[in-house]
Design a protein around this motif. Structure first.
Motif: not given
Length: 286
Positions: A109-114
């Protein structure tokens, strides 16, 4: 000399019996009996990588990769093979990077958790055409297509007596490619009196039944070659079978080269041990 003649006659008799058994199985199938699968034994082809000094034909492997990417990859994954290993087929690092960039892979995931998708890089593996096994099964009548990473080592028909005796000396390890080639070129109309399940296709080289759900995936002229190789079903089947063998065992050439060096070392070591023994015990009373 008489013993040798008797041995050869016995071997010929056993070979004839094995052929007779196969013919009986084919007859049983035609008459609606319970045959042994595959109905026909796979063809034995002359592969460049066969034998103790075998090696891969890089041109053939590149053609096989083209067939996989243009035909097979629509259904079959190759999750254990990374793009960077394609340098073993003769491609440069830049070519591998360009090839990997043609694919979209999931990351995160990226920094946004996606999770997100990005272009492939050489360290990535060939992505699956389906998001998960359940989706693959749902799109293919309830059975997920097998992964192709190790298919050439996982598939292969056991060769009975007396053939396996010769295999010990010839180092036969091409059962997988032989089977894949035979399966791809073995589709045909079922013989009279043989019924196949609806939605399946008769293939006497299939190891599990008389027919399979996969329709003939290759046909003449389907894939365009740039090197002038014949664009026929026979050539396609050989090329993709060789490529799948490479995918399953990319270090085959190194293994055979190392094995040869080890055998040479053992032979020299044996001679030295024998000479040492003779030297040590030369003046000893026996």
């Amino acid at each position: 000399m008489n013993k040798l003649v008797k041995s050869l006659l016995s071997l010929a008799l056993l070979t004839g019996l094995a052929t007779g058994v196969q013919a009986a199985e084919e007859g049983a199938h035609a008459e609606g009996g319970t045959p042994h699968y595959p109905i026909h034994k796979p063809h034995n082809l002359d592969w460049s990588f066969a034998g103790p000094f075998g090696h891969y034909d890089k041109g053939q492997l590149q053609r096989g990769l083209k067939i996989y990417t243009e035909v097979c990859s629509a259904c079959h994954s190759m999750n254990l093979v990374s793009f960077r290993t394609l340098e073993g087929l003769g491609y440069s690092e830049a070519q591998v990077k360009a090839f990997a960039a043609n694919y979209e892979v999931q990351d995160g995931p990226n920094d946004d958790g996606e999770m997100f998708t990005r272009k492939g890089v050489p360290s990535d593996h060939f992505p699956s055409p389906f998001p998960n096994v359940q989706a693959a099964a749902a799109a293919n009548g309830g059975a997920a297509p097998p992964d192709f990473s190790l298919i050439a080592k996982a598939r292969g028909i056991t060769r009975g007596f007396p053939q396996f005796v010769f295999d010990i000396f010839t180092q036969y390890q091409e059962g997988g490619p032989d089977y894949i080639y035979s399966l791809l070129t073995g589709y045909q109309e079922p013989p009279a009196g043989v019924e196949v399940a609806p939605g399946t296709h008769y293939n006497p080289y299939f190891a599990a039944a008389a027919s399979l759900a996969m329709a003939p995936p290759l046909s003449d002229g389907q894939v365009t070659y740039d090197d002038g190789a014949p664009q026929t079903l026979d050539q396609y089947a050989k090329d993709v079978s060789a490529f799948l063998m490479w995918a399953a065992e990319p270090h085959l050439e190194d293994r055979k080269r190392t094995g040869f060096m080890v055998m040479v070392f053992l032979a020299i070591f044996t001679i030295l041990i024998y000479l040492t023994k003779k030297s040590v015990y030369a003046n000893k009373e026996h």
